[in-house]
Scaffold this active site. Structure first.
Site, short mmCIF file in Angstrom:
data_model
loop_
_atom_site.label_atom_id
_atom_site.label_comp_id
_atom_site.label_asym_id
_atom_site.label_seq_id
_atom_site.Cartn_x
_atom_site.Cartn_y
_atom_site.Cartn_z
N ASP A 1 -56.57 35.72 -123.25
CA ASP A 1 -56.93 36.52 -122.02
C ASP A 1 -57.79 37.63 -122.01
OD1 ASP A 1 -56.61 36.51 -119.19
OD2 ASP A 1 -54.45 36.36 -119.22
N ASP B 1 -56.40 32.41 -111.18
CA ASP B 1 -55.31 31.65 -111.59
C ASP B 1 -54.73 30.71 -110.45
OD1 ASP B 1 -55.31 33.52 -113.42
OD2 ASP B 1 -53.32 34.14 -113.28
C1 GAL Z 1 -53.67 35.77 -116.32
C2 GAL Z 1 -54.27 34.43 -116.77
C3 GAL Z 1 -53.01 33.29 -116.33
C4 GAL Z 1 -51.76 33.79 -117.28
C5 GAL Z 1 -51.64 35.22 -117.33
C6 GAL Z 1 -50.49 36.10 -118.03
O1 GAL Z 1 -54.69 36.48 -116.31
O2 GAL Z 1 -55.39 34.07 -116.01
O3 GAL Z 1 -53.57 32.10 -116.82
O4 GAL Z 1 -52.29 33.64 -118.87
O5 GAL Z 1 -52.72 36.16 -117.18
O6 GAL Z 1 -50.26 37.07 -118.06
#
Ligand code: GAL
Length: 438
Positions: free
Chosen positions: A167, A228
């Site tokens: 991430d 997301d």
């Molecule tokens: C976001 C990511 C998600 C998930 C989340 C976890 O930035 O895009 O898919 O991994 O963080 O905190």
């Protein structure tokens, strides 16, 4: 003995070419993985950052959750149709590194450790994915890998991890973001273990700078571009719209080893109607997207399971040609998408964007498909979704009248026939949906 000037120049040129070739290769992600889009299960959309195992033992992020999913992936046929990676997302870690600076799992929720979990998952013939972050902290506030790329890559490799979702929260400067994604890729390669590298690099970069997809593909096996996903039609719809609007810059880069990632499949959860679930599955196949389900395999309807395990759709998603599809046209609230497949075939999706009224008909000429070549001189058409039906033979002047429910999709496979078949091609078709079989 002196060297003749000509052969000296020749040798210098040869070395220069070798060096150039090496420079061209340097940094390229040649890990041989993700030759077709990755398939598996990822906890985030359904289970989020639930760390409260005392009150919610069945849905907290714990080794038990991943072991149960692994069990079901084998016993309920998921593995047989290609779902392979059981992936941990954020919130698996302890809030501090160990005394040797290594990441460590939360001891209460992962008492056996990740190595044991990986062994368990491997014993089922599956692979284990894990999550980290390029910056100081993960999105949920657990330790990030900044300053520890080599150590963390080695730790993951020592544990037997097979995929890293990396991430981009708390990344610092743009240079740190870019360097971080590159360095983790190199660090993973250095371990010598085959680890699929799933990035969010372009998503974090885009607000500041246009992503360089050629470079991203050199380092990552797939990469998130857009926000997301969540369990609602709006989210699926926005993801599709974003993808279509940016298709000129993202479609061509996709191919074996590197894919655009429109995020998880939310089929089997709460927010999508049946037609919307059909749309997600059909369009994720058209987009050559990784198929990472985020749902609860312990409680999933037979319909959702049927859809997610549909071999014909999966075959389109996994087509060996590895070309991503694109939107051909958007007209009066209908969208027509196609994806070139191996052996000159095409997958075609007709999406009804109306959110009012009932089933509507979209009519189009087969000459729209494959730049006019998909049905030239003739083709056979198979409906894949919502149900499997043979639409028979058509030619380059056929008109298709396709009935589609609001927010639903009809997915077709069009196979070109090189010569006119003896049988007279059907000139018109008006197919009825038959939702009652489900
Ligand atoms: C976001 C990511 C998600 C998930 C989340 C976890 O930035 O895009 O898919 O991994 O963080 O905190």
């Amino acid at each position: 003995m002196g060297t003749a000037p000509g052969s000296w120049r020749g040798a210098t040129l040869a070395w220069a070419l070798v060096l150039l070739a090496w420079a061209g290769r340097a940094g390229a992600l040649e890990n041989g993985l993700a030759r077709t889009p990755t398939m598996g299960w990822l906890h985030w959309e359904r289970f989020l950052c639930n760390t409260d195992c005392a009150h919610e033992p069945l849905s907290c992020i714990s080794e038990q959750l991943f072991m149960q999913m692994a069990d079901l992936m084998v016993s309920d046929g998921w593995k047989d149709v290609g779902y392979e990676y059981v992936c941990i997302d954020d919130c698996w870690m302890s809030l501090t590194r160990d005394d040797q600076d290594r990441l460590q799992p939360d001891p209460e929720r992962f008492p056996s450790g990740i190595r044991k979990l990986a062994d368990y998952v491997h014993s089922k013939g599956l692979k284990l994915g894990i999550y980290g972050d390029v910056g100081n902290k993960t999105c949920a506030g657990f330790p990030g890998s900044y300053g520890y790329y080599d150590l963390d890559a080695q730790t993951f490799a020592d544990w037997g991890v097979d995929l890293l979702k990396f991430d981009g929260c708390n990344y610092g400067t743009l240079d740190q973001l870019t360097e971080g994604y590159r360095n983790m890729s190199l660090a993973l390669n250095k371990t010598g273990r085959s680890i699929v590298y799933s990035c969010e690099w372009p998503l974090y970069m885009r607000p500041m700078q246009k992503p360089n997809y050629t470079e991203i593909k050199h380092y990552c096996n797939h990469w998130r571009n857009f926000a997301d996903i969540y369990d609602a039609w709006n989210s699926v719809k926005n993801t599709l719209e974003w993808t279509a609007l940016h298709q000129d810059s993202i479609v061509d880069v996709a191919g074996p080893g590197g894919w655009n990632d429109p995020d998880m499949l939310v089929i089997g959860n709460f927010g999508l109607s049946w037609d919307q679930q059909l749309t997600q599955m059909a369009l994720w196949a058209i987009m050559a997207a990784p198929l990472l389900m985020s749902n609860d395999l312990r409680h999933i309807s037979p319909q959702a399971k049927w859809l997610l395990q549909n071999k014909d759709v999966i075959a389109i998603n996994q087509d060996p040609l590895g070309k991503q599809g694109y939107r051909i046209t958007k007209d009066n609230n209908f969208e027509l998408w196609e994806r070139p497949l191996s052996e000159g075939a095409y997958a075609v999706a007709v999406l009804n964007r109306h959110e009012i009224g009932g089933t509507q008909i979209f009519s189009f000429s087969t000459s729209f498909l494959g730049n006019g070549l998909a049905c030239n001189p003739a083709c056979s058409i198979q409906q894949i979704l919502p149900t499997s039906e043979d639409w028979g033979l058509h030619n380059w002047v056929s008109f298709l009248n396709v009935e589609v429910n609001p927010t639903g999709t009809v997915l077709l496979k069009v196979v070109v026939i090189g010569e006119f078949p003896d049988e007279k091609p059907v000139m018109n078709i008006n197919k009825k949906l038959s939702p009652d079989i489900l």
